[in-house]
Design a protein around this motif. Structure first.
Motif, mmCIF file in Angstrom:
data_model
loop_
_atom_site.group_PDB
_atom_site.id
_atom_site.type_symbol
_atom_site.label_atom_id
_atom_site.label_comp_id
_atom_site.label_asym_id
_atom_site.label_seq_id
_atom_site.Cartn_x
_atom_site.Cartn_y
_atom_site.Cartn_z
ATOM 1 N N GLU A 1 0.942 -1.332 -0.072
ATOM 2 C CA GLU A 1 0.052 -0.019 0.025
ATOM 3 C C GLU A 1 0.810 1.266 -0.099
ATOM 4 O O GLU A 1 0.725 2.221 -0.693
ATOM 5 C CB GLU A 1 -1.063 -0.036 1.386
ATOM 6 C CG GLU A 1 -2.053 1.182 1.330
ATOM 7 C CD GLU A 1 -2.693 1.020 2.496
ATOM 8 O OE1 GLU A 1 -3.334 2.290 2.679
ATOM 9 O OE2 GLU A 1 -2.880 -0.058 3.003
ATOM 10 N N ARG A 2 1.996 1.194 0.771
ATOM 11 C CA ARG A 2 2.789 2.471 0.906
ATOM 12 C C ARG A 2 3.539 2.815 -0.563
ATOM 13 O O ARG A 2 3.741 3.722 -0.860
ATOM 14 C CB ARG A 2 3.904 2.089 1.935
ATOM 15 C CG ARG A 2 4.611 3.402 2.339
ATOM 16 C CD ARG A 2 3.710 4.485 2.536
ATOM 17 N NE ARG A 2 3.562 4.510 4.086
ATOM 18 C CZ ARG A 2 2.744 5.449 4.679
ATOM 19 N NH1 ARG A 2 2.146 6.300 4.062
ATOM 20 N NH2 ARG A 2 2.610 5.402 6.103
ATOM 21 N N SER B 1 10.475 13.354 -3.919
ATOM 22 C CA SER B 1 10.468 12.579 -2.860
ATOM 23 C C SER B 1 10.191 13.428 -1.645
ATOM 24 O O SER B 1 9.531 12.850 -0.817
ATOM 25 C CB SER B 1 11.631 11.706 -2.911
ATOM 26 O OG SER B 1 11.870 10.841 -3.727
ATOM 27 N N ARG B 2 10.839 14.416 -1.681
ATOM 28 C CA ARG B 2 10.869 15.308 -0.275
ATOM 29 C C ARG B 2 9.482 15.627 0.041
ATOM 30 O O ARG B 2 9.007 15.414 1.014
ATOM 31 C CB ARG B 2 11.646 16.478 -0.392
ATOM 32 C CG ARG B 2 11.717 17.349 0.851
ATOM 33 C CD ARG B 2 12.528 18.619 0.782
ATOM 34 N NE ARG B 2 13.875 18.544 0.832
ATOM 35 C CZ ARG B 2 14.758 19.036 0.564
ATOM 36 N NH1 ARG B 2 14.616 20.330 0.270
ATOM 37 N NH2 ARG B 2 16.136 18.907 0.615
ATOM 38 N N GLU B 3 8.627 15.949 -0.969
ATOM 39 C CA GLU B 3 7.143 16.343 -0.815
ATOM 40 C C GLU B 3 6.254 15.404 -0.359
ATOM 41 O O GLU B 3 5.525 15.218 0.482
ATOM 42 C CB GLU B 3 6.692 17.187 -2.072
ATOM 43 C CG GLU B 3 5.126 17.590 -1.894
ATOM 44 C CD GLU B 3 4.992 18.502 -0.542
ATOM 45 O OE1 GLU B 3 3.901 18.566 -0.202
ATOM 46 O OE2 GLU B 3 5.962 19.293 -0.453
ATOM 47 N N ILE B 4 6.676 14.024 -0.902
ATOM 48 C CA ILE B 4 5.846 12.760 -0.835
ATOM 49 C C ILE B 4 6.197 12.477 0.566
ATOM 50 O O ILE B 4 5.384 12.248 1.444
ATOM 51 C CB ILE B 4 6.308 11.740 -1.739
ATOM 52 C CG1 ILE B 4 5.835 11.917 -3.352
ATOM 53 C CG2 ILE B 4 5.798 10.360 -1.434
ATOM 54 C CD1 ILE B 4 6.405 11.009 -4.354
ATOM 55 N N ARG C 1 4.067 14.545 2.926
ATOM 56 C CA ARG C 1 2.968 14.174 2.941
ATOM 57 C C ARG C 1 2.318 12.798 3.736
ATOM 58 O O ARG C 1 1.522 12.639 4.317
ATOM 59 C CB ARG C 1 2.351 13.951 1.483
ATOM 60 C CG ARG C 1 2.044 15.178 0.833
ATOM 61 C CD ARG C 1 0.633 15.384 0.666
ATOM 62 N NE ARG C 1 0.472 16.881 -0.344
ATOM 63 C CZ ARG C 1 -0.221 16.774 -1.346
ATOM 64 N NH1 ARG C 1 -0.854 15.826 -1.800
ATOM 65 N NH2 ARG C 1 -0.330 18.002 -1.951
ATOM 66 N N LEU C 2 3.322 11.794 3.467
ATOM 67 C CA LEU C 2 3.209 10.669 4.068
ATOM 68 C C LEU C 2 3.832 10.471 5.370
ATOM 69 O O LEU C 2 3.830 9.086 6.017
ATOM 70 C CB LEU C 2 3.847 9.438 3.245
ATOM 71 C CG LEU C 2 2.944 9.443 1.920
ATOM 72 C CD1 LEU C 2 3.754 8.366 0.822
ATOM 73 C CD2 LEU C 2 1.451 9.267 2.013
ATOM 74 N N ARG C 3 4.529 11.436 5.922
ATOM 75 C CA ARG C 3 5.420 11.392 7.238
ATOM 76 C C ARG C 3 6.232 10.572 7.149
ATOM 77 O O ARG C 3 6.538 9.495 8.039
ATOM 78 C CB ARG C 3 4.423 11.207 8.565
ATOM 79 C CG ARG C 3 3.487 12.271 8.441
ATOM 80 C CD ARG C 3 2.708 12.157 9.912
ATOM 81 N NE ARG C 3 1.881 13.451 10.091
ATOM 82 C CZ ARG C 3 0.764 13.596 10.379
ATOM 83 N NH1 ARG C 3 0.056 12.432 10.731
ATOM 84 N NH2 ARG C 3 -0.017 14.598 10.414
ATOM 85 N N LEU C 4 7.100 10.394 6.100
ATOM 86 C CA LEU C 4 8.233 9.578 5.767
ATOM 87 C C LEU C 4 9.550 10.707 5.501
ATOM 88 O O LEU C 4 9.248 11.432 4.877
ATOM 89 C CB LEU C 4 8.075 8.692 4.529
ATOM 90 C CG LEU C 4 6.814 7.953 4.959
ATOM 91 C CD1 LEU C 4 6.612 6.976 3.414
ATOM 92 C CD2 LEU C 4 6.982 6.947 5.854
ATOM 93 N N SER C 5 10.650 9.939 5.514
ATOM 94 C CA SER C 5 11.755 10.664 5.114
ATOM 95 C C SER C 5 11.897 10.695 3.414
ATOM 96 O O SER C 5 11.462 9.649 2.943
ATOM 97 C CB SER C 5 13.237 10.270 5.671
ATOM 98 O OG SER C 5 13.326 8.790 4.869
ATOM 99 N N ALA C 6 12.562 11.434 2.715
ATOM 100 C CA ALA C 6 12.620 11.470 1.286
ATOM 101 C C ALA C 6 13.394 9.923 0.998
ATOM 102 O O ALA C 6 13.048 9.688 0.027
ATOM 103 C CB ALA C 6 13.714 12.333 0.770
ATOM 104 N N HIS D 1 10.876 3.048 -1.362
ATOM 105 C CA HIS D 1 9.516 2.586 -1.473
ATOM 106 C C HIS D 1 9.298 2.477 -2.962
ATOM 107 O O HIS D 1 9.093 1.519 -3.665
ATOM 108 C CB HIS D 1 8.489 3.128 -0.992
ATOM 109 C CG HIS D 1 8.282 2.989 0.479
ATOM 110 N ND1 HIS D 1 8.012 1.769 1.019
ATOM 111 C CD2 HIS D 1 8.218 3.995 1.382
ATOM 112 C CE1 HIS D 1 7.826 1.505 2.261
ATOM 113 N NE2 HIS D 1 7.949 3.069 2.625
ATOM 114 N N ILE D 2 9.805 3.554 -3.715
ATOM 115 C CA ILE D 2 9.834 3.592 -5.092
ATOM 116 C C ILE D 2 10.710 2.835 -5.953
ATOM 117 O O ILE D 2 10.400 1.994 -7.029
ATOM 118 C CB ILE D 2 10.028 5.049 -5.550
ATOM 119 C CG1 ILE D 2 8.545 5.929 -5.165
ATOM 120 C CG2 ILE D 2 10.156 5.159 -7.190
ATOM 121 C CD1 ILE D 2 9.147 7.325 -5.473
#
Length: 89
Positions: free
Chosen positions: A22-23, A37-40, A43-48, A54-55
């Motif tokens: 899902e992530r 990645s930084r903005e994602i 939004r998801l409260r993750l590091s870049a 994940h990508i």
């Protein structure tokens, strides 16, 4: 173009997107909106870095090499899932 890029389903007939967590799918959908990645991550409260991981894993699961190819594969699967078949082969 390689055969893996043309196929949108695996051997079992399931959409390729089903291979993603899902992530991973969340990260790719936000990347499809042009977010870095930084903005994602914000939004998801993750590091870049975690977003990039994940990508990367999503790319491997989808059998593609780049973020752009992964986004295109996921978008194609989403579109196919929402379009009814109008003919039978």
């Amino acid at each position: 173009m390689s055969q893996s890029l043309i196929r949108s389903q695996d051997e079992d007939g399931l959409p390729m997107a089903k291979r993603l967590s899902e992530r991973q799918a969340d990260c790719l959908r936000l990347a499809a909106q042009g977010m870095p990645s930084r903005e994602i991550g914000r939004r998801l409260r993750l590091s870049a870095r975690t977003v990039d991981d994940h990508i990367l894993l999503a790319c491997r699961a989808l059998g593609v090499r780049t973020r752009v190819q992964a986004v295109a594969r996921l978008a194609g699967d989403d579109r196919r899932a929402s379009e009814p078949r109008t003919f039978t082969p």
